[in-house]
Design a protein around this motif. Structure first.
Motif, PDB file in Angstrom:
ATOM      1  N   VAL A  35      12.693   6.929  -6.126  1.00 52.94           N
ATOM      2  CA  VAL A  35      11.934   5.675  -6.075  1.00 52.94           C
ATOM      3  C   VAL A  35      12.660   4.665  -6.939  1.00 52.94           C
ATOM      4  N   HIS A  36      12.989   3.511  -6.367  1.00 50.55           N
ATOM      5  CA  HIS A  36      13.606   2.423  -7.123  1.00 50.55           C
ATOM      6  C   HIS A  36      12.597   1.286  -7.243  1.00 50.55           C
ATOM      7  N   LEU A  59       4.326   7.931  -6.738  1.00 55.42           N
ATOM      8  CA  LEU A  59       4.485   6.593  -7.304  1.00 55.42           C
ATOM      9  C   LEU A  59       3.732   6.559  -8.633  1.00 55.42           C
ATOM     10  N   GLU A  60       4.486   6.663  -9.703  1.00 54.05           N
ATOM     11  CA  GLU A  60       3.899   6.743 -11.035  1.00 54.05           C
ATOM     12  C   GLU A  60       4.091   5.433 -11.797  1.00 54.05           C
ATOM     13  N   TYR A  69      -2.015   4.890 -14.752  1.00 51.33           N
ATOM     14  CA  TYR A  69      -1.515   5.119 -13.401  1.00 51.33           C
ATOM     15  C   TYR A  69      -1.085   3.787 -12.804  1.00 51.33           C
ATOM     16  N   PHE A  70      -0.303   3.842 -11.707  1.00 49.48           N
ATOM     17  CA  PHE A  70       0.378   2.657 -11.192  1.00 49.48           C
ATOM     18  C   PHE A  70      -0.597   1.552 -10.781  1.00 49.48           C
ATOM     19  N   VAL A 108      -6.794   3.083  -7.133  1.00 48.41           N
ATOM     20  CA  VAL A 108      -6.330   4.337  -6.545  1.00 48.41           C
ATOM     21  C   VAL A 108      -5.373   5.004  -7.531  1.00 48.41           C
ATOM     22  N   ARG A 109      -5.631   6.261  -7.858  1.00 46.79           N
ATOM     23  CA  ARG A 109      -4.887   6.914  -8.926  1.00 46.79           C
ATOM     24  C   ARG A 109      -3.637   7.651  -8.445  1.00 46.79           C
ATOM     25  N   ASN A 110      -3.708   8.269  -7.301  1.00 42.04           N
ATOM     26  CA  ASN A 110      -2.620   9.149  -6.876  1.00 42.04           C
ATOM     27  C   ASN A 110      -2.025   8.669  -5.555  1.00 42.04           C
ATOM     28  N   LEU A 111      -0.726   8.417  -5.585  1.00 37.57           N
ATOM     29  CA  LEU A 111       0.003   7.985  -4.396  1.00 37.57           C
ATOM     30  C   LEU A 111       1.173   8.928  -4.170  1.00 37.57           C
ATOM     31  N   LYS A 112       1.172   9.587  -3.015  1.00 33.72           N
ATOM     32  CA  LYS A 112       2.238  10.520  -2.670  1.00 33.72           C
ATOM     33  C   LYS A 112       2.923  10.039  -1.398  1.00 33.72           C
TER      34      LYS A 112
END
Length: 276
Positions: A35-36, A59-60, A69-70, A108-112
């Motif tokens: 991830v950039h 995506l952190e 979180y992000f 939203v906390r978790n993005l995969k």
């Protein structure tokens, strides 16, 4: 995450080619299983790219955000420009074909991020802006966009402008996103040019062949400069700058905006005769 500070038009007049590219051009966004991200102080937008191949990417929040979180204080829009992608947001799975857009709101906390087929990896371009309230996650294929047909063959700028994240489509706090696709034989985008001093813009140019280039025009209307852009490279366009371009072939680009105003009418058109 790379950090880019804001610039002003008085300094930009004195930049040489290397300095222009350093401040405004993002040369590398897509790398296998990476991830950039680039944080620009122009309206605090984050411009990023992810290319999951062998593994899922998360995506952190980078350290400099100082958040757990992000999306603690942000919203994000994804556009897939590669093979089929899967974005999972707090356990909710979203499959994205090429040119599908996914908006994910604050909280939203978790993005995969994943590719469905490693032999045809997804390329997820994303832009994130500050958010003051949560809006629901929503997916939109390009066919559901508000499409405007602009330009003509005679002026070499026949194109489809697809508004996706905006006041009449997917709702957000301040992020606006869409995709413009130029017809074969057309090479000019956003001409006549314009400025909108209360919001910045980012461009991702894509669907260019290896040898093709876009000459992206920037600067104040009476002090223009240009940047030579290759496939899948992005531009940070500050509010005081025009943002137009001409390619050696047709191409497409994702445009994203953030700032004070949330309407397409807030712009000052600059006719070609006013450019220098």
């Amino acid at each position: 995450m790379e950090i880019r500070h804001s610039t002003n038009p008085f300094d930009a007049k004195r930049y040489d080619t290397a300095q222009l590219r350093q401040h405004y051009l993002i040369e590398k966004l897509f790398e296998s299983d990476r991830v950039h991200m680039v944080y620009t102080h122009e309206d605090r937008m984050i411009v990023g790219g992810a290319q999951p191949v062998k593994e899922a990417l998360t995506l952190e929040a980078p350290e400099m955000l100082r958040t757990e979180y992000f999306l603690e204080r942000r919203e994000v829009g994804f556009v897939n420009i590669g093979g089929e992608a899967v974005v999972t947001a707090d356990g909710e799975r979203h499959e994205l074909q090429k040119l599908d857009t996914l908006y994910v709101g604050k909280g939203v906390r978790n993005l995969k991020l994943e590719s469905k087929d490693a032999s045809r990896p997804a390329k997820l371009y994303f832009c994130s802006a500050l958010a003051h309230a949560p809006y629901p996650t929503r997916k939109a294929p390009i066919q559901e966009a508000n499409t405007q047909y602009l330009g003509s063959q005679a002026t070499s700028n026949e194109r489809e402008l697809n508004q996706i994240v905006h006041e009449g489509g997917i709702h957000s706090c301040q992020l606006m996103m869409g995709i413009t696709v130029l017809k074969p034989g057309s090479v000019w985008n956003t001409m006549p040019s314009h400025v909108h001093d209360r919001r910045m813009e980012a461009y991702l140019y894509f669907d260019l062949n290896e040898g093709a280039r876009v000459f992206h025009m920037m600067g104040e209307p009476d002090e223009t400069r240009h940047l030579v852009v290759a496939n899948e490279q992005a531009i940070i366009s500050p509010p005081w700058s025009i943002h137009s371009g001409v390619g050696t072939s047709n191409y497409a680009f994702v445009w994203s905006m953030a700032g004070e105003n949330y309407t397409f009418k807030d712009m000052d058109v600059v006719p070609p005769a006013g450019l220098k």
